[in-house]
Design a protein around this motif. Structure first.
Motif, short mmCIF file in Angstrom:
data_model
loop_
_atom_site.label_atom_id
_atom_site.label_comp_id
_atom_site.label_asym_id
_atom_site.label_seq_id
_atom_site.Cartn_x
_atom_site.Cartn_y
_atom_site.Cartn_z
N ILE A 169 -27.70 15.99 -5.94
CA ILE A 169 -28.00 15.72 -4.54
C ILE A 169 -26.76 15.95 -3.67
O ILE A 169 -26.86 16.46 -2.55
CB ILE A 169 -28.53 14.28 -4.37
CG1 ILE A 169 -29.90 14.14 -5.05
CG2 ILE A 169 -28.64 13.91 -2.90
CD1 ILE A 169 -30.50 12.77 -4.95
N ALA A 170 -25.60 15.56 -4.18
CA ALA A 170 -24.36 15.75 -3.40
C ALA A 170 -24.09 17.22 -3.14
O ALA A 170 -23.70 17.61 -2.03
CB ALA A 170 -23.19 15.10 -4.13
N ILE A 171 -24.29 18.06 -4.17
CA ILE A 171 -24.06 19.49 -4.01
C ILE A 171 -25.03 20.09 -2.99
O ILE A 171 -24.65 20.88 -2.13
CB ILE A 171 -24.21 20.21 -5.37
CG1 ILE A 171 -23.09 19.77 -6.32
CG2 ILE A 171 -24.17 21.72 -5.19
CD1 ILE A 171 -21.71 20.09 -5.84
N ILE A 172 -26.29 19.71 -3.10
CA ILE A 172 -27.30 20.22 -2.17
C ILE A 172 -27.00 19.77 -0.74
O ILE A 172 -27.09 20.56 0.22
CB ILE A 172 -28.71 19.76 -2.60
CG1 ILE A 172 -29.13 20.50 -3.88
CG2 ILE A 172 -29.73 19.99 -1.49
CD1 ILE A 172 -30.44 20.01 -4.45
N LEU A 214 -35.72 17.01 0.29
CA LEU A 214 -34.39 16.63 0.77
C LEU A 214 -33.74 17.77 1.55
O LEU A 214 -33.11 17.55 2.59
CB LEU A 214 -33.51 16.23 -0.41
CG LEU A 214 -33.89 14.95 -1.17
CD1 LEU A 214 -32.89 14.68 -2.28
CD2 LEU A 214 -33.96 13.76 -0.21
N ILE A 215 -33.88 18.98 1.04
CA ILE A 215 -33.27 20.14 1.71
C ILE A 215 -33.82 20.30 3.12
O ILE A 215 -33.06 20.50 4.08
CB ILE A 215 -33.50 21.42 0.88
CG1 ILE A 215 -32.65 21.38 -0.39
CG2 ILE A 215 -33.15 22.66 1.71
CD1 ILE A 215 -32.97 22.49 -1.36
N LEU A 216 -35.12 20.22 3.26
CA LEU A 216 -35.73 20.36 4.58
C LEU A 216 -35.32 19.22 5.51
O LEU A 216 -35.11 19.43 6.71
CB LEU A 216 -37.25 20.42 4.44
CG LEU A 216 -37.79 21.64 3.67
CD1 LEU A 216 -39.29 21.55 3.51
CD2 LEU A 216 -37.39 22.94 4.37
N SER A 217 -35.18 18.02 4.94
CA SER A 217 -34.73 16.88 5.75
C SER A 217 -33.28 17.06 6.18
O SER A 217 -32.93 16.81 7.34
CB SER A 217 -34.90 15.58 4.95
OG SER A 217 -36.24 15.36 4.59
N PHE A 218 -32.42 17.51 5.25
CA PHE A 218 -31.02 17.74 5.57
C PHE A 218 -30.88 18.86 6.60
O PHE A 218 -30.00 18.82 7.46
CB PHE A 218 -30.23 18.12 4.31
CG PHE A 218 -30.12 17.01 3.31
CD1 PHE A 218 -30.23 15.68 3.68
CD2 PHE A 218 -29.88 17.29 1.97
CE1 PHE A 218 -30.13 14.65 2.77
CE2 PHE A 218 -29.77 16.27 1.04
CZ PHE A 218 -29.90 14.95 1.44
N GLU A 219 -31.76 19.86 6.51
CA GLU A 219 -31.71 20.98 7.45
C GLU A 219 -31.99 20.50 8.87
O GLU A 219 -31.35 20.94 9.83
CB GLU A 219 -32.73 22.04 7.04
CG GLU A 219 -32.93 23.16 8.06
CD GLU A 219 -31.71 24.03 8.26
OE1 GLU A 219 -31.68 24.79 9.23
OE2 GLU A 219 -30.76 23.93 7.44
N ALA A 244 -30.02 25.80 4.83
CA ALA A 244 -31.05 25.42 3.87
C ALA A 244 -31.17 26.47 2.77
O ALA A 244 -31.48 26.14 1.62
CB ALA A 244 -32.40 25.25 4.58
N ARG A 245 -30.91 27.71 3.11
CA ARG A 245 -30.98 28.78 2.10
C ARG A 245 -29.97 28.52 0.97
O ARG A 245 -30.29 28.70 -0.20
CB ARG A 245 -30.68 30.12 2.77
CG ARG A 245 -30.79 31.31 1.84
CD ARG A 245 -30.54 32.61 2.59
NE ARG A 245 -30.59 33.76 1.70
CZ ARG A 245 -30.39 35.01 2.08
NH1 ARG A 245 -30.13 35.27 3.36
NH2 ARG A 245 -30.45 36.00 1.21
N SER A 284 -29.27 20.88 11.98
CA SER A 284 -29.55 21.55 13.24
C SER A 284 -29.19 20.68 14.44
O SER A 284 -29.04 21.18 15.55
CB SER A 284 -31.03 21.93 13.31
OG SER A 284 -31.84 20.77 13.32
N ARG A 285 -29.01 19.38 14.21
CA ARG A 285 -28.65 18.47 15.30
C ARG A 285 -27.15 18.20 15.36
O ARG A 285 -26.69 17.46 16.23
CB ARG A 285 -29.39 17.15 15.13
CG ARG A 285 -30.92 17.28 15.21
CD ARG A 285 -31.60 15.95 14.96
NE ARG A 285 -33.05 16.07 14.97
CZ ARG A 285 -33.89 15.07 14.74
NH1 ARG A 285 -33.42 13.86 14.48
NH2 ARG A 285 -35.19 15.27 14.76
#
Length: 210
Positions: A24-27, A172-177, A36-37, A181-182
């Motif tokens: 999770i930390a790496i992502i 998680l990736i989509l949430s982090f993205e 996100a890519r 963006s903010r």
């Protein structure tokens, strides 16, 4: 009995995927500081690491790792050092970001890193985590019956693990993205890199000392 056995396995792997750790930390680092890519690149590398560990477990290589304290210590040290390296790299990028104007968009080489680099990053992080290998060594025998085909059963078990990881980490990736963006200016990106760098260094030290 078979349904109960698979339910137990699903419970175990779901808890393993949901537990915060190096993956999770790496992502998080990739998505917040790059895109996100890159996060999905990490994810595919992590899943590849699952299959690598499953293969090692199936052919008995992980058993050798478990029976050799020296080999285990070497792999664990390499994995810990790699996490620390990633953390320090994040802190270095934070220092570089600090010198950028506050309103300037962040567009460094780290942000435009090829996806295959992110895949390799995720793969190495997972492969150099001996606890994942020992997890497969300890779990697989519990869910492989004497009449089962070991390769086919192992493939089924690791695929279930991979599907859970793909689903949860994608969320998680989509949430982090959305968070990335903010972020806006370089100052917020710098703060994110500092936090992620400290987390990665802390995880590396925890792995090393555990």
């Amino acid at each position: 009995m078979e349904q109960f056995s698979m339910l137990g396995y699903v419970t175990v792997v779901s808890m393993m995927v949901l537990t915060p750790g190096p993956n999770i930390a790496i992502i998080l680092q990739s998505v917040v500081t790059r895109s996100a890519r890159s996060g999905f690149g990490n994810l595919f590398g992590i899943v590849g690491g699952f299959y690598f560990h499953a293969l090692c477990s199936t052919v008995g290589l992980t058993l050798l790792l478990k029976q050799s304290p020296t080999m285990y210590a070497v792999v664990k040290t390499l994995g810990a050092c790699y996490l620390v390296y990633l953390g320090i790299n994040s802190l270095v990028q934070a220092a570089r970001t600090r010198r950028m104007p506050a309103a300037q968009p962040v567009n460094t080489a780290a942000n435009t890193r090829p996806t295959h680099g992110a895949v390799l990053e995720g793969f190495i992080t997972n492969v150099l985590n001996p606890k994942v290998g020992l997890f497969y060594l300890a779990i697989f025998p519990q869910f492989i019956g004497p009449q089962d085909s070991v390769p086919l059963r192992s493939l089924l078990l690791v695929t279930i693990h991979a599907l859970f990881a793909l689903g949860w980490y994608s969320i998680l990736i989509l949430s982090f993205e959305r968070y990335r963006s903010r972020l806006g200016g370089a100052s917020m990106v710098m703060l994110a890199r500092v936090v992620i760098g400290v987390v990665l260094v802390g995880l590396g030290l925890r792995v090393l000392l555990s």
